[in-house]
Structures are given as C-alpha cells and as structure tokens.
Scaffold this motif. Structure first.
Motif, PDB file in Angstrom:
ATOM      1  N   GLU A  62      11.759  29.646 -18.259  1.00 53.92           N
ATOM      2  CA  GLU A  62      10.423  29.670 -18.833  1.00 53.92           C
ATOM      3  C   GLU A  62       9.394  29.483 -17.743  1.00 53.92           C
ATOM      4  O   GLU A  62       9.504  28.583 -16.927  1.00 53.92           O
ATOM      5  CB  GLU A  62      10.289  28.540 -19.865  1.00 53.92           C
ATOM      6  CG  GLU A  62      10.690  28.996 -21.239  1.00 53.92           C
ATOM      7  CD  GLU A  62      10.309  28.006 -22.316  1.00 53.92           C
ATOM      8  OE1 GLU A  62       9.443  27.162 -22.069  1.00 53.92           O
ATOM      9  OE2 GLU A  62      10.895  28.113 -23.403  1.00 53.92           O
ATOM     10  N   ARG A  87       6.934  34.875 -23.027  1.00 56.92           N
ATOM     11  CA  ARG A  87       8.023  33.910 -22.889  1.00 56.92           C
ATOM     12  C   ARG A  87       9.284  34.428 -23.581  1.00 56.92           C
ATOM     13  O   ARG A  87      10.381  34.402 -23.022  1.00 56.92           O
ATOM     14  CB  ARG A  87       7.580  32.588 -23.506  1.00 56.92           C
ATOM     15  CG  ARG A  87       8.417  31.395 -23.119  1.00 56.92           C
ATOM     16  CD  ARG A  87       7.995  30.200 -23.930  1.00 56.92           C
ATOM     17  NE  ARG A  87       8.146  30.465 -25.340  1.00 56.92           N
ATOM     18  CZ  ARG A  87       7.410  29.901 -26.295  1.00 56.92           C
ATOM     19  NH1 ARG A  87       6.446  29.063 -25.985  1.00 56.92           N
ATOM     20  NH2 ARG A  87       7.610  30.196 -27.566  1.00 56.92           N
ATOM     21  N   LYS A 137      12.946  35.893 -21.786  1.00 53.47           N
ATOM     22  CA  LYS A 137      14.269  35.404 -22.155  1.00 53.47           C
ATOM     23  C   LYS A 137      15.151  36.543 -22.652  1.00 53.47           C
ATOM     24  O   LYS A 137      16.365  36.501 -22.546  1.00 53.47           O
ATOM     25  CB  LYS A 137      14.156  34.334 -23.241  1.00 53.47           C
ATOM     26  CG  LYS A 137      13.608  33.032 -22.706  1.00 53.47           C
ATOM     27  CD  LYS A 137      13.346  32.077 -23.834  1.00 53.47           C
ATOM     28  CE  LYS A 137      12.581  30.872 -23.328  1.00 53.47           C
ATOM     29  NZ  LYS A 137      12.090  30.081 -24.455  1.00 53.47           N
TER      30      LYS A 137
END
Lengths: 632, 174
Positions: free
Chosen positions: A14, B33, B37
């Motif tokens: 992140e 974000r 991922k």
C-alpha cells in the motif's frame, strides 16, 4: 503462505498514488464527463437539472440493473432470486465447471482449515520461470559458451526482475597528497579483490560512465595478472619487486611500484569442504543473477578434486539446506540440485550465513580448505540486516577456520559496500561476476588463488625518506588504510593472498628539489637531519602470517632511487600505470592534470605484452568506451 | 451514505463538473490502492484507475443509490481490472515494470507472483483474494461486489489458501 502473511504482503504494497497520475486520470475523466454531458444536451435538447430523471440509462444498460438489483434489493428473498437468475448463477456454475470440482451445495461455508492430505495434493511448479531464465541467458551475447537449448516457456511467467539506480557504494575520499615532513609513514592492507573492475566494465559496456564511488583504483589494477618474478623459496610465500619510473601525468613526479607475487600451488590441492551459499530471493530472478550463479557454480566443480565435498544452502524468505555435503565425484547430484533452484521471496541473508557456517563447521576438514562461498546481489532485507552485526558475525566465525568468499551478481540493486565488508572480515575475496567469461576467470583460471590462501593479514608499510622525497600519494587502497601503529599489531586484520595471486601498489612521489609539488615550502620548517641514506626514496616493510599461524613475519627492503625497471618489469609497471591512471580518470582525475583517456589508451596499448586470455585487450576497449561515454 | 457525498453524486449526475471532479479526487486514492493490489505494479495500477475514472464519468448516471457508493465503485474498478487483465493476456510475458515501490521491491514482486498463481486457478479468484485479504472486506461484502453468493467467496478463499500453502518455502521446489 497463510492469511496473515498474505494480508501483510498486501499491506506492504500500500502506498500513496502518484500525484501526476492522479491528475492525468482526473483530466481524462473530466473529458469523458464533458463528452457525456454534450451528448446528452445535443441528443435530447434538454438542459441540466432534469437529466437524472431520464430513462435512458435503464433502457440501455443491463449492467446497472443487475448491479443495483442484486446488491441493493431491500428484501433478501428478492436478492436471491435475482442473483440466481442473473450473472451470478452463470459465474458460479462457470467456476465449478472449469475447475471440475464437485458442487458444494451452494450454501455451505467452508471456513474450516483444510486437512493436510488435501493440501499435499496441490503442488506448485515454477519450472516455467526457470525455463525462461535459461532462454534469456543463452540469448546473451556476452555469454562465452552456449547454454543448453531450453524449451520455449509458456505464457504464465512473471516478468524477470529488473531494477535501476539502486546500486549502493560507500563513498570514500581519494587519498590526498601528503607531506613527508608531516606524515612520513604510510600503512595499508593489501587487497586482492577485483569486483570494482567488473562493475566498471559492465557500466562502460552499456555506454555510461560508472559512478565515481564504484571505481576503486587498487581493484582495477589488481584485476590483471602481472609478470613479477616468482618467489624463490617456499619459506617466504611471496616475492616483492620495487621499481621507480617517471609519472606520465606530471613531469617531475615519480611512481613507485610495489609488486607482490605469491607462489603457485606446486603440490596437490588441499582437500576442500565448500559450502555454496546461494541467494534465491525474488531479486535474483533475472538472467544475469540466478542462472549465472548456477552456471558459475557448475564451472567451479571442474576445478575440484573428486573427494572434495560441496554442499548447498539457499536463502530467501527462510534459509534451507538444499544439498548435504556431497563428494564432487557425484557431480550429477550437485548439478541437479543447482538446477532445481528458483528465485522467489524476500532475502534473509543472515540466516543463510549462519546455516552455511554451521554446515561448514560440521564437516570441517583439518589441514584442508573450509570455505563458504556466498553468491548474492547483496540485498539483505530480512533478519540481521544491520551490516555491522553481520560483519561481527563473519569476523567471529573467521576464528573457527572457515573462510568466506563473496561473489557479487547483478546490477541495479547491487550493494557493493556490504559485500566488501563481508569478504574483508571473512578472510575472503570479493569478486563481481557480470558475465560467464568473468565467472570463468574467477572460478576456473584463478580458482587456486580464489580458494587457497598462502598468507593472511598482509600489511604494507612504507616510510619515506625526507631527504629525498617531499610529497607522496598512494593510488587507491582508500578503504584499506591502517593506522601506523597497527602495522605491528597482529590482532589487526588485513587482506589475504591466495596461491599465485599478485598485488600491486603504486605511490606517486615528488622528489626533493622538484618543482612539481603542490605544497608551498614551509617557511619555518626544520631542515630534516641528513640521515646519510640519500640514495633511498624510502623503506618498504611487509608483514604477513602463514595461514595457520597467528604471529606475523616481516619482510623489508629499501626503495632505491635507481630501481629503474627494465624489460618485462618495465612493461608490467607501465601497464599497471595505465590501469591506475584510467581508474583515476574515471574517478574524476583530480591529480591527472592534462593526461586523458587517449594517453591511457596509448600507454595500455603499447604494454599489452603476452596477454593470453585477452584481458588487457579488453581494457583497451574499455578505455575507448569511456572516451565515448564521456563525450556524450 | 453521508449526505455530503449523496449531494455531490446528485449534482454530478445532473452535470455539475465541479462536483464530479471533487468526487473523482476523493476516491482516486482508494481506487488506486485496490488497483495496485490487483495488478501488483504501479504502471498497470495507474492505467486501471484511469480507465475506472473515465468509466465513472460515463456510468455515474446509472447509480441509483440502492447500494453503497463504495460497493458500486469497487465493482466498477473490478470490471476495469478484468478488462485490463483480458487485454494483457496475449502479451503477459514481455511487460516489465521498472517502477517499484520504493521501500521494498521484493514485496511487489512477491505480490505479483502470488497474483499470477491465483490467476491460474480460474476466473474470480484474484478478485476475491484482493477484496477479502487485500481490502479487508467481509465475505458478504465481497460477494455483493462480485455479484456472487457469499459461499462462493468462502470457497474461493479456501481454494486459494490451499494453493498458496505450499508456496514460498525457502525458494526450493517441493
């Protein structure tokens, strides 16, 4: 990998988005937004506020209907009906069909941990990765021998690991010019490493000048073998030759060459117990790393005797023994173990080092060679990642008689400083392997030097004669400086010499009376008392220990003013000068004056000598490349 | 849903450029974000997020306030990610990311390897993994976003756990 590890992995990934990318996305979205608005306005001749009541979206889009219905229907029963009818049903069925798993009844929640026997049925295969790696290596032009043909890899292969601009080198200050009147004594430890040369070569071959901190003059000079006279008696493990010649870059200055040559191994090789400690972390997943490591290690096997043992320890997220000590006559077993290795995970170098030392100590050969050979890109990011701690560990282990050599691989994320420190503290050699031919040089041609030490803790001390020398400067060896008082202290560690190794050190001196000095004469300086040794520039002292001894021995000889080299020695001294001068130019040429790459080129070209392996010819090419790279 | 957000969406739907711009700005970070991922590298994540922003401009009018806006938005980003995944397949080999997260390059690489593994298990697995373990959503929430049953999500995660259990022992094949 369990849930927690996965969650941590996601968390580690992140980070804040890039502001520019965000702006780009926003601009693009606004363009689209405007387009939609224009379309609405022109298509229906309607203005602003009533738009959201229009029916258009509902009529045209199935997606939104399903999206809104399945997700947000007020009653659960309706939701089930819709989800059953719509895409969900298709999707779920599709998944089960493609996976050919039994229907689980649809409502049963499978939260319970799976049983071990079911897990065992699943196995992972990363052979595809390996296949690609080999394909890429064989495609490398510089590879000296053809790699075996590999099958064409299939598509599900993660891309090889590439990185740039993260090579780490320790900055050092270039040795300054010193006044003999103030500091007549110069002390340093020898250095037989060659890593700097290979790294510089790699950069120059890519057409860029290396960063200055990557250039270590002494490692560049010591990359080459010089034809110094061999020691005559075994009692002294090496010969020293001293010669004096004019400095090419500054009229009036002289260069003092100190050449040390270790004896060649005459009798049989001692028995060896080698532990290969290989880094298989994710960052090694690149054609010039793990595949090159494997090939290099296979080459090394050819230089060992059948009874010698080899074991393999790998480390990535955790450390593990891949191969228990195996005799070299079982070469196939060793090669098969090497070929099974794959890259993945983070780097727990410290655990690996511990395990490797344990293994080496467990199979210790008295009177033999016990060595851990570490192959890595130096990126230790798990476990002990404090260089000081690692160093301390390696240093303590040296007492046990197990030596450590470090082979550096890869580029872009190469941690030179750590590798140097580890090798220096582990009584070993640090080499940088960029190509297969370099692997051949280090592990095959120079295997005996890299493997079998003939003297350890070799220190050099030169005391200059204030009668004849006013200023001096040592070229290179910045990282190897010792305090004057440590020369006679046997507890202080220094560099080692392997069988057949040569070491060269060069001083640039300004003789008394020459106008080429940089210091103003001191107005109040005492006139040095004449010592009556007016025909010497200085006095050279050398301390060393035999590999199994703990007290040092001393060799000393004066540096005569008339030690003019001739014949082979002159040629070797000149070539060494060319290398040193070239290295200094790469470092910025603080003391090089008007001497430039073309001068270095001419000097190197004229003194190539025998050069059976073409290493010196390669230097000439590199100087040309540096000339071009600098012009760009 | 906060009335601020509701109001903003309403105004954007009616063509208020300013409100739409604010909406995108507010949600860009969380969209990115998720995309990172899902994709495992910066460039692709930025592409996916940009596509999602464009798509948002086109389909915002279809949002009916029947679901939470975040759920709806997740679904939109997942769809963009799937589009990206499909378009990428033929050239899966050549693409190499030079931009890594600055602190630990290994973790991004490892993430990509995990994602590649999960991708080979079939459709829907990668999304389920990223939503539940990556974004910390419950199985029910993930099921709502992906328009599947909750039990399906549970099953997928179970399968993923099984698959990854054997992965990344000390770098050696098992």
């Amino acid at each position: 990998m369990n849930d927690e590890e996965l969650q941590q992995l996601f968390a580690r990934n992140e980070h804040a988005p890039d502001a520019q990318a965000r702006q780009r996305a926003l601009d693009a979205a606004l363009v689209a937004f405007d387009a939609v608005q224009t379309e609405k306005n022109t298509g229906h001749h309607s203005q602003g506020t009533a738009d959201y009541e229009r029916l258009t979206p509902e009529q045209t889009s199935h997606g939104s209907k399903i999206m809104n219905l399945t997700v947000a229907s007020p009653s659960p029963s309706r939701r089930w009906v819709y989800s059953g009818l719509a895409s969900a049903a298709v999707l779920v069925l599709g998944v089960f069909i493609t996976l050919q798993v039994p229907w689980q009844g649809g409502t049963e929640v499978l939260e319970a941990p799976p049983r071990a026997d079911r897990m065992a049925a699943e196995s992972l295969s990363f052979q595809a990765i390996q296949a690609t790696e080999e394909v890429v290596v064989s495609a490398q032009k510089r590879a000296a021998q053809p790699a075996p043909a590999a099958p064409v890899a299939d598509l599900m292969v993660p891309p090889a690991y590439y990185e740039r601009g993260r090579d780490r080198f320790a900055e050092v200050d270039v040795n300054p010019i010193k006044r003999v009147a103030e500091a007549p004594v110069s002390t340093f430890s020898i250095d037989v490493d060659t890593a700097a040369y290979s790294f510089v070569r790699r950069m120059l071959n890519q057409g860029v000048l290396p960063q200055k901190a990557a250039v270590r003059v002494e490692e560049m000079v010591n990359y080459f073998h010089y034809d110094y006279p061999l020691p005559t008696a075994r009692t002294t493990p090496f010969s020293t030759s001293v010669s004096v010649m004019d400095a090419p870059w500054k009229a009036g200055n002289k260069l003092v060459h100190i050449g040390i040559q270790g004896y060649e191994l005459q009798s049989e090789q001692p028995r060896s117990n080698l532990v290969l400690l290989l880094d298989v972390s994710g960052s090694m997943n690149s054609p010039d790393k793990l595949p090159l490591v494997k090939q290099s290690m296979s080459m090394l096997l050819s230089k060992l005797q059948p009874e010698d043992t080899v074991s393999i320890v790998v480390y990535a997220g955790a450390a593990g023994t891949v191969l228990e000590p195996t005799a070299v006559k079982d070469k196939q077993t060793i090669i098969a173990a090497l070929n099974r290795l794959q890259a993945g995970g983070s780097t727990a170098g410290a655990d690996g080092i511990r395990l490797a030392y344990q293994l080496a100590e467990a199979h210790f050969i008295e009177d033999g060679l016990n060595r851990v050979i570490l192959a890595t890109d130096g990126d230790f990011n798990v476990g002990i990642n404090n260089p000081e701690e690692l160093k301390g560990y390696v240093e303590r282990k040296r007492e046990s008689g197990v030596y450590l050599s470090v082979l550096g691989f890869g580029q872009g994320n190469y941690h030179d400083a750590l590798m140097q420190e580890l090798a220096q503290n582990g009584n070993g050699v640090a080499a940088y392997i960029d190509t297969l031919s370099e692997a051949q040089k280090v592990l095959v041609h120079e295997a005996t030097s890299s493997l079998f030490p003939i003297a350890k803790d070799v220190k050099i001390q030169v005391e200059f004669n204030p009668d004849t020398v006013s200023e001096y400067r040592l070229l290179g060896y910045e990282t190897r400086q010792l305090a004057q008082e440590d020369f006679n202290n046997d507890a202080v560690d220094a560099g080692d010499i392997g069988a057949g190794h040569g070491v060269t050190a060069i001083y640039e001196i300004t003789p008394v009376g020459s106008a080429s000095g940089v210091y103003e004469p001191s107005r109040y300086g005492n006139e040095p008392a004449a010592s009556g040794k007016g025909e010497e520039y200085g006095f050279l002292k050398l301390r060393y220990k035999l590999p199994d001894e703990s007290t040092s021995r001393l060799i000393s000889q004066p540096i005569a003013m008339d030690a003019q080299p001739s014949g082979t020695l002159l040629q070797e001294a000149r070539f060494a000068t060319a290398v040193a001068g070239f290295a200094e130019l790469l470092r910025g040429g603080k003391y090089s004056g008007n001497w430039d790459y073309s001068d270095a080129l001419n000097l190197a070209q004229a003194n190539r000598g025998d050069d059976p392996y073409g290493y010196r010819a390669e230097l000439v090419q590199l100087i040309r490349k540096a000339e071009v790279a600098e012009a760009m | 849903m906060s009335s601020d957000l509701e109001d903003r969406i309403n105004r954007a739907q009616r063509g208020d450029r300013e409100a739409f711009s604010r909406l995108v700005e507010e949600h860009y970070a969380s969209m990115y974000r998720f995309a990172f991922k899902y994709a495992g590298n910066r460039e692709d994540a930025e592409d996916i997020t940009q596509q999602a922003c464009i798509k948002l401009a086109r389909v915002l009018g279809q949002f009916r306030f029947e679901a939470a806006f975040t759920t709806w938005l997740y679904r939109l980003v997942v769809n963009c990610a799937l589009d990206w995944q499909r378009s990428r397949k033929p050239a899966a080999n050549e693409e190499v990311s030079e931009l890594e997260t600055d602190d630990s390059p290994d973790s991004a690489l490892l993430l990509r390897q995990v994602l590649e593994q999960v991708e080979t298990m079939g459709e829907g697995y990668r999304e389920a993994l990223v939503l539940v373990l990556g974004e910390g959503l419950s199985h029910a929430e993930a099921a709502a976003i992906l328009a599947v049953k909750e039990s399906t999500i549970s099953w997928r995660l179970h399968e993923i756990r099984k698959r990854l259990k054997t992965m990344y022992q000390p770098g050696v094949e098992v």
